[in-house]
Write an enzyme that holds these catalytic residues in place. Structure first.
Site, PDB file in Angstrom:
ATOM      1  N   CYS A  34       6.469 -14.481   9.616  1.00  0.00           N
ATOM      2  CA  CYS A  34       6.853 -15.206  10.841  1.00  0.00           C
ATOM      3  C   CYS A  34       5.709 -16.004  11.451  1.00  0.00           C
ATOM      4  O   CYS A  34       5.934 -16.880  12.274  1.00  0.00           O
ATOM      5  CB  CYS A  34       7.391 -14.237  11.872  1.00  0.00           C
TER       6      CYS A  34
ATOM      7  N   HIS B  36       8.045 -18.048  18.058  1.00  0.00           N
ATOM      8  CA  HIS B  36       8.837 -17.723  16.875  1.00  0.00           C
ATOM      9  C   HIS B  36      10.181 -17.182  17.353  1.00  0.00           C
ATOM     10  O   HIS B  36      10.242 -16.408  18.319  1.00  0.00           O
ATOM     11  CB  HIS B  36       8.089 -16.681  16.038  1.00  0.00           C
TER      12      HIS B  36
ATOM     13  N   ASN C 188      16.774 -15.930  12.683  1.00  0.00           N
ATOM     14  CA  ASN C 188      15.331 -15.888  12.424  1.00  0.00           C
ATOM     15  C   ASN C 188      15.064 -16.533  11.057  1.00  0.00           C
ATOM     16  O   ASN C 188      15.384 -15.944  10.029  1.00  0.00           O
ATOM     17  CB  ASN C 188      14.870 -14.420  12.443  1.00  0.00           C
TER      18      ASN C 188
HETATM   19  N1  ACO Z   1      25.431  -4.192  14.390  1.00  0.00           N
HETATM   20  C1  ACO Z   1      25.817  -3.116  15.104  1.00  0.00           C
HETATM   21  N2  ACO Z   1      25.004  -2.074  15.367  1.00  0.00           N
HETATM   22  C2  ACO Z   1      23.769  -2.125  14.879  1.00  0.00           C
HETATM   23  C3  ACO Z   1      23.292  -3.228  14.125  1.00  0.00           C
HETATM   24  C4  ACO Z   1      24.185  -4.288  13.873  1.00  0.00           C
HETATM   25  N3  ACO Z   1      23.840  -5.386  13.184  1.00  0.00           N
HETATM   26  N4  ACO Z   1      22.022  -2.993  13.767  1.00  0.00           N
HETATM   27  C5  ACO Z   1      21.673  -1.811  14.285  1.00  0.00           C
HETATM   28  N5  ACO Z   1      22.741  -1.277  14.943  1.00  0.00           N
HETATM   29  C6  ACO Z   1      22.821   0.004  15.659  1.00  0.00           C
HETATM   30  C7  ACO Z   1      21.816   1.011  15.160  1.00  0.00           C
HETATM   31  O1  ACO Z   1      22.322   1.694  14.046  1.00  0.00           O
HETATM   32  C8  ACO Z   1      21.659   1.908  16.374  1.00  0.00           C
HETATM   33  O2  ACO Z   1      22.753   2.791  16.424  1.00  0.00           O
HETATM   34  P1  ACO Z   1      22.592   4.310  16.978  1.00  0.00           P
HETATM   35  O3  ACO Z   1      22.148   4.148  18.397  1.00  0.00           O
HETATM   36  O4  ACO Z   1      23.945   4.886  16.809  1.00  0.00           O
HETATM   37  O5  ACO Z   1      21.530   4.924  16.111  1.00  0.00           O
HETATM   38  C9  ACO Z   1      21.813   0.950  17.573  1.00  0.00           C
HETATM   39  O6  ACO Z   1      22.466  -0.215  17.029  1.00  0.00           O
HETATM   40  C10 ACO Z   1      20.500   0.556  18.184  1.00  0.00           C
HETATM   41  O7  ACO Z   1      19.582   0.195  17.145  1.00  0.00           O
HETATM   42  P2  ACO Z   1      18.153  -0.369  17.448  1.00  0.00           P
HETATM   43  O8  ACO Z   1      17.458  -0.662  16.161  1.00  0.00           O
HETATM   44  O9  ACO Z   1      17.468   0.532  18.450  1.00  0.00           O
HETATM   45  O10 ACO Z   1      18.552  -1.745  18.182  1.00  0.00           O
HETATM   46  P3  ACO Z   1      17.632  -2.774  18.911  1.00  0.00           P
HETATM   47  O11 ACO Z   1      18.140  -3.021  20.267  1.00  0.00           O
HETATM   48  O12 ACO Z   1      16.167  -2.450  18.752  1.00  0.00           O
HETATM   49  O13 ACO Z   1      17.928  -4.114  18.072  1.00  0.00           O
HETATM   50  C11 ACO Z   1      16.777  -5.466  16.470  1.00  0.00           C
HETATM   51  C12 ACO Z   1      17.596  -4.187  16.703  1.00  0.00           C
HETATM   52  C13 ACO Z   1      17.651  -6.648  16.835  1.00  0.00           C
HETATM   53  C14 ACO Z   1      16.400  -5.534  14.995  1.00  0.00           C
HETATM   54  C15 ACO Z   1      15.508  -5.446  17.372  1.00  0.00           C
HETATM   55  O14 ACO Z   1      14.870  -4.185  17.248  1.00  0.00           O
HETATM   56  C16 ACO Z   1      14.519  -6.528  17.052  1.00  0.00           C
HETATM   57  O15 ACO Z   1      14.794  -7.713  17.187  1.00  0.00           O
HETATM   58  N6  ACO Z   1      13.274  -6.145  16.670  1.00  0.00           N
HETATM   59  C17 ACO Z   1      12.197  -7.090  16.432  1.00  0.00           C
HETATM   60  C18 ACO Z   1      12.412  -7.871  15.173  1.00  0.00           C
HETATM   61  C19 ACO Z   1      11.226  -8.765  14.920  1.00  0.00           C
HETATM   62  O16 ACO Z   1      10.674  -9.378  15.799  1.00  0.00           O
HETATM   63  N7  ACO Z   1      10.814  -8.816  13.667  1.00  0.00           N
HETATM   64  C20 ACO Z   1       9.630  -9.558  13.333  1.00  0.00           C
HETATM   65  C21 ACO Z   1       9.931 -10.889  12.873  1.00  0.00           C
HETATM   66  S1  ACO Z   1      10.744 -10.917  11.332  1.00  0.00           S
HETATM   67  C22 ACO Z   1       9.531 -11.264  10.130  1.00  0.00           C
HETATM   68  O17 ACO Z   1       8.361 -11.166  10.355  1.00  0.00           O
HETATM   69  C23 ACO Z   1      10.004 -11.559   8.797  1.00  0.00           C
END
Ligand code: ACO
Length: 335
Positions: free
Chosen positions: A113, A260, A290
């Protein structure tokens, strides 16, 4: 001294739009969850055989035309991607050939990223050292062919989109304060496993182990999303401050922050932390998801097309955090 000046931009996404509702048919997710947690409404995925260099080629043709350059004018190509067309050689070489060139140097950057940030800092160093004067910097990704399109991989599969953008950068002799004013780049490889795709792995005796099912999760990206989210919200303000101090300018002098596009909530939290008006932070994640190394240059292209930045004296701050982990901030002033 020569300054690194952005002459033009270009972007390209494949024609296949995948909405959140399309994903609902594939995996256990919902439009509501995706929009609420990430801000994403749709993304573009390739359809058929298309590599990162193919998307980069389309974006490059537009950027070159907008600069009034031909490919033969280039003296350096930088290609940032985490999803190279093939294991090797790099997508930069493949793009170079597609541009009809046969000796222009081409460098690949594997910084996920922050690929565009590392690429821009590298282009600036090449220009300031006199090693190059007309550089094509491309960020391109094809994520869709490597995603786990089952419910197991839903946290990642819903966020990634395919796309590319290209920027023509020229070394221009001027006394004006312009071009890349500062770069602050960081990495912490101790957190590599927070976001990675493990296989194929050259560190194994056999790179593509024959006894491992192709459904093995190690063939797909895995991410500790909440940990990366927290790290981004903590590190981005710090690295922004560092780049402002290096450039000796204040946050008030920044016309637009282009972060980003990893998650709308990360960027909104950043805006709140920095106490910025909403219109000071650019968002387009709703349309593209993304796109990793392509996300900042796609956003730059759109922000310039919308007339938000691009006038002489405008200052833009690029920032991001992603796999590696890597993070950084680059400040640029239009000539
Ligand atoms: N649809 C429905 N439910 C989902 C999904 C989905 N697509 N994905 C996860 N869930 C569920 C999980 O299973 C979890 O369920 P549970 O509570 O029953 O266990 C619940 O949703 C919450 O999951 P979290 O992972 O805590 O959700 P969060 O609010 O953190 O969102 C996300 C997840 C969107 C991935 C977020 O954590 C995020 O954006 N993180 C940063 C990503 C990032 O910046 N990455 C770096 C850049 S990418 C790169 O470098 C290539």
């Amino acid at each position: 001294m020569k300054k690194s000046i952005i002459k033009s931009t270009g972007m390209f996404v494949p024609p296949n739009v995948i909405t959140n509702h399309d994903l609902e048919k594939m995996i256990d997710t919902s439009d509501e969850w995706i929009k609420q947690r990430t801000g994403i409404e749709q993304r573009y995925w390739i359809d058929g055989e298309t590599g990162a260099s193919d998307l980069g080629f389309e974006a490059s043709k537009i950027a070159l035309e907008n600069a009034g350059w031909t490919a033969q004018d280039l003296d350096f190509i930088i290609f940032a991607t985490l999803s190279p067309d093939i294991m090797f050689p790099g997508s930069g070489c493949l793009l170079q050939a597609k541009l009809g060139l046969d000796s222009t140097p081409a460098l690949d950057i594997r910084q996920q990223c922050t690929g565009f940030l590392y690429g821009l800092a590298t282009a600036d160093a090449y220009i300031k050292s006199g090693l190059a004067s007309k550089i094509l910097l491309v960020g391109g990704e094809v994520h869709s062919s490597g995603l786990d399109k089952t419910t197991r991989g839903r946290d990642i599969t819903v966020i990634f989109g395919d796309g590319a953008a290209a920027v023509c950068i020229e070394g221009v002799e001027t006394d004006k304060q312009a071009g890349v004013l500062s770069s602050a780049l960081h990495a912490d490889g101790n957190l590599a496993s927070a976001l990675m795709t493990e296989l194929p792995a050259s560190r194994l005796p056999i790179r593509l182990p024959r006894d491992i099912s192709l459904d093995d999760p190690r063939y797909f990206p895995v991410m500790d999303g909440p940990a990366i989210f927290k790290k981004a919200v903590r590190m981005l303000p710090k690295v922004i401050k560092e780049s402002l101090e290096k450039a000796q300018i204040s946050l008030d002098e920044i016309d637009l922050i282009i972060p980003h596009q990893a998650n709308m909530r990360i960027n909104q939290a950043l805006g709140q932390f920095l106490k910025l008006d909403d219109n000071k932070i650019f968002h387009n994640i709703q349309k593209y998801g993304n796109t990793t190394a392509a996300s900042i240059p796609i956003a730059l292209h759109e922000a310039m097309e919308q007339g938000l930045i691009g006038k002489s004296g405008d200052v833009v701050l690029f920032t991001g955090l992603g796999a590696g982990l890597t993070w950084g901030s680059v400040i640029y002033k239009f000539l």
